[in-house]
Design a protein around this motif. Structure first.
Motif, PDB file in Angstrom:
ATOM      1  N   UNK A 231       0.856  -1.191   0.000  1.00  0.00           N
ATOM      2  CA  UNK A 231       0.000   0.000   0.000  1.00  0.00           C
ATOM      3  C   UNK A 231       0.894   1.245   0.000  1.00  0.00           C
ATOM      4  N   UNK A 232       0.957   1.923  -1.140  1.00  0.00           N
ATOM      5  CA  UNK A 232       1.927   2.991  -1.352  1.00  0.00           C
ATOM      6  C   UNK A 232       1.602   4.275  -0.598  1.00  0.00           C
ATOM      7  N   UNK A 233       0.327   4.526  -0.347  1.00  0.00           N
ATOM      8  CA  UNK A 233      -0.041   5.730   0.387  1.00  0.00           C
ATOM      9  C   UNK A 233       0.494   5.729   1.804  1.00  0.00           C
ATOM     10  N   UNK A 234       0.604   4.554   2.410  1.00  0.00           N
ATOM     11  CA  UNK A 234       1.089   4.451   3.786  1.00  0.00           C
ATOM     12  C   UNK A 234       2.542   4.896   3.900  1.00  0.00           C
ATOM     13  N   UNK A 235       3.293   4.805   2.808  1.00  0.00           N
ATOM     14  CA  UNK A 235       4.691   5.216   2.798  1.00  0.00           C
ATOM     15  C   UNK A 235       4.853   6.666   2.338  1.00  0.00           C
ATOM     16  N   UNK A 236       3.738   7.351   2.121  1.00  0.00           N
ATOM     17  CA  UNK A 236       3.734   8.708   1.576  1.00  0.00           C
ATOM     18  C   UNK A 236       4.482   8.776   0.242  1.00  0.00           C
ATOM     19  N   UNK A 237       4.403   7.689  -0.500  1.00  0.00           N
ATOM     20  CA  UNK A 237       4.936   7.716  -1.859  1.00  0.00           C
ATOM     21  C   UNK A 237       4.075   8.623  -2.728  1.00  0.00           C
ATOM     22  N   UNK A 238       2.787   8.722  -2.383  1.00  0.00           N
ATOM     23  CA  UNK A 238       1.833   9.478  -3.181  1.00  0.00           C
ATOM     24  C   UNK A 238       0.755  10.054  -2.264  1.00  0.00           C
ATOM     25  N   UNK A 239       0.330  11.269  -2.567  1.00  0.00           N
ATOM     26  CA  UNK A 239      -0.801  11.879  -1.867  1.00  0.00           C
ATOM     27  C   UNK A 239      -1.728  12.508  -2.885  1.00  0.00           C
ATOM     28  N   UNK A 240      -3.033  12.318  -2.720  1.00  0.00           N
ATOM     29  CA  UNK A 240      -4.033  12.927  -3.614  1.00  0.00           C
ATOM     30  C   UNK A 240      -4.636  14.125  -2.894  1.00  0.00           C
ATOM     31  N   UNK A 241      -4.386  15.320  -3.430  1.00  0.00           N
ATOM     32  CA  UNK A 241      -4.790  16.555  -2.751  1.00  0.00           C
ATOM     33  C   UNK A 241      -5.836  17.313  -3.565  1.00  0.00           C
ATOM     34  N   UNK A 242      -6.962  17.612  -2.895  1.00  0.00           N
ATOM     35  CA  UNK A 242      -7.983  18.494  -3.465  1.00  0.00           C
ATOM     36  C   UNK A 242      -7.892  19.832  -2.742  1.00  0.00           C
ATOM     37  N   UNK A 243      -7.749  20.912  -3.483  1.00  0.00           N
ATOM     38  CA  UNK A 243      -7.593  22.210  -2.846  1.00  0.00           C
ATOM     39  C   UNK A 243      -8.831  22.554  -2.027  1.00  0.00           C
ATOM     40  N   UNK A 244      -8.596  23.025  -0.798  1.00  0.00           N
ATOM     41  CA  UNK A 244      -9.689  23.379   0.102  1.00  0.00           C
ATOM     42  C   UNK A 244     -10.150  22.229   0.966  1.00  0.00           C
ATOM     43  N   UNK A 245      -9.730  21.001   0.641  1.00  0.00           N
ATOM     44  CA  UNK A 245     -10.181  19.827   1.392  1.00  0.00           C
ATOM     45  C   UNK A 245      -9.412  19.710   2.708  1.00  0.00           C
ATOM     46  N   UNK A 246     -10.113  19.315   3.755  1.00  0.00           N
ATOM     47  CA  UNK A 246      -9.478  19.156   5.070  1.00  0.00           C
ATOM     48  C   UNK A 246      -9.215  17.688   5.410  1.00  0.00           C
ATOM     49  N   UNK A 247      -9.239  16.823   4.393  1.00  0.00           N
ATOM     50  CA  UNK A 247      -8.980  15.397   4.612  1.00  0.00           C
ATOM     51  C   UNK A 247      -7.630  15.197   5.291  1.00  0.00           C
ATOM     52  N   UNK A 248      -6.636  16.000   4.867  1.00  0.00           N
ATOM     53  CA  UNK A 248      -5.321  15.988   5.505  1.00  0.00           C
ATOM     54  C   UNK A 248      -4.759  17.402   5.468  1.00  0.00           C
ATOM     55  N   UNK A 249      -3.948  17.710   6.472  1.00  0.00           N
ATOM     56  CA  UNK A 249      -3.267  18.993   6.507  1.00  0.00           C
ATOM     57  C   UNK A 249      -2.352  19.112   5.291  1.00  0.00           C
ATOM     58  N   UNK A 250      -2.290  20.303   4.719  1.00  0.00           N
ATOM     59  CA  UNK A 250      -1.481  20.527   3.531  1.00  0.00           C
ATOM     60  C   UNK A 250      -0.018  20.159   3.766  1.00  0.00           C
ATOM     61  N   UNK A 251       0.469  20.337   4.997  1.00  0.00           N
ATOM     62  CA  UNK A 251       1.864  20.038   5.293  1.00  0.00           C
ATOM     63  C   UNK A 251       2.184  18.552   5.125  1.00  0.00           C
ATOM     64  N   UNK A 252       1.176  17.689   5.294  1.00  0.00           N
ATOM     65  CA  UNK A 252       1.396  16.251   5.127  1.00  0.00           C
ATOM     66  C   UNK A 252       1.860  15.943   3.703  1.00  0.00           C
ATOM     67  N   UNK A 253       1.279  16.647   2.732  1.00  0.00           N
ATOM     68  CA  UNK A 253       1.595  16.377   1.328  1.00  0.00           C
ATOM     69  C   UNK A 253       3.016  16.805   0.967  1.00  0.00           C
TER      70      UNK A 253
END
Length: 335
Positions: A231-253
């Protein structure tokens, strides 16, 4: 480890545009891919391989860039047959890309499938790549985003229709990021081809359209048969970011190796016009768009809350309203 970064740029002005794209320019995705290539080189990774049905048109976006700094363009051999009115029409041809790449890759190389509307931030971790090589495949599980948005029962229903069977642990995998060995890739393509046929036959019953439906179904059925999937997302190999979304803090990406911006295609196109990819400029643009859309979303929520309050007073009849009126108001607001 040797990686083979590749993306699909399928151009058809008569087909349905992506729901996440507002551009009608047929070269839009080629320019985004050009930006992705610049970011790959900036991060110390190999050049991007673009597979496209319009090689000359795609190459025309590279301007006077030196040959060794350009993406490598391959003509796509397309075979998938879906109605042109289907959502995410062009994305269906990723299956053809996967089959073509499986025949090209050397035994020690890894496919790195990317969407064009992405940028590379830093090189992929060698330890994670080794895990993918050992397992055969690494995929981006986005079930935590898709299940709540569409309802887990609806998503699982689509997956099982396309798979043609009950799934033990249904997961939805994003089509923007996949790592695979050539051996597993051939297995995946064969399974996905069978599921794609069922997908096309059942397309009117499905809520979700696009390559993710039949590739996810193929990964699920293979997992049920014992295939391990990193599972590649768990390694932060990839992040899917939608502007304005609070699913994750922008700093995580900012700690991801790649960032996917499905609603940031215009932003990435603008970045493609600069001679080089600069992280500081890119993050400034992403941050500006993110906070602007957060503010716009807050205003929208405030407006909706005001409208609900007005309806409550109108339907409920004010402070003296009886129980029945209150129930009617609540029912109306629920609708």
């Amino acid at each position: 480890m040797e990686i083979f970064p590749c993306t699909l740029v399928y151009i058809d002005i008569d087909a349905a545009a992506s729901p996440n794209s507002t551009s009608r320019d047929p070269r839009s995705y080629a320019r985004q891919a050009f930006c992705l290539n610049k970011s790959l080189l900036q991060a110390g990774m190999p050049r991007l391989n673009i597979f496209t049905n319009a090689p000359a048109l795609a190459a025309s976006c590279f301007g006077s860039t030196a040959e060794d700094r350009r993406p490598v363009v391959h003509e796509l051999v397309a075979s998938v047959n879906v109605p042109k009115s289907t959502e995410f029409y062009g994305a269906h041809f990723k299956l053809d890309l996967l089959e073509q790449v499986a025949r090209m890759l050397g035994s020690g190389a890894l496919l790195l499938l990317l969407d064009a509307d992405m940028v590379a931030i830093k090189s992929l971790d060698e330890g994670m790549l080794r895990l993918c090589a050992d397992a055969g495949v690494g995929a981006f599980d986005i079930s935590d985003q898709v299940f709540p948005a569409y309802g887990s029962a609806n998503v699982i229903k689509d997956l099982e229709i396309v798979a043609g069977r009950h799934l033990l642990n249904p997961r939805w995998y994003g089509g923007e990021f996949l790592i695979s060995t050539p051996t597993f890739l051939m297995t995946l393509v064969q399974r996905a081809r069978a599921h794609c046929e069922r997908y096309v036959h059942e397309i009117a019953r499905l809520q979700h359209h696009g390559d993710e439906a039949f590739v996810s179904s193929a990964l699920n059925t293979l997992a049920d048969e014992g295939q391990q999937i990193v599972e590649l997302g768990a390694y932060q190999a990839i992040g899917r970011h939608w502007s304005g979304n609070t699913h994750r803090d922008l700093r995580w990406f900012q700690h991801c190796c790649f960032v996917h911006l499905p609603d940031g295609k215009a932003l990435i196109e603008r970045e493609s016009h600069y001679p080089d990819f600069k992280l500081t400029r890119f993050w400034r643009a992403v941050s500006t768009a993110h906070f602007f859309n957060r503010a716009r979303f807050s205003v929208k929520l405030c407006f909706e809350a005001t409208s609900v309050a007005r309806r409550w007073r109108r339907i409920g009849g004010g402070r003296g309203a009886g129980l029945n009126k209150t129930d009617e108001a609540a029912e109306e607001i629920g609708r």
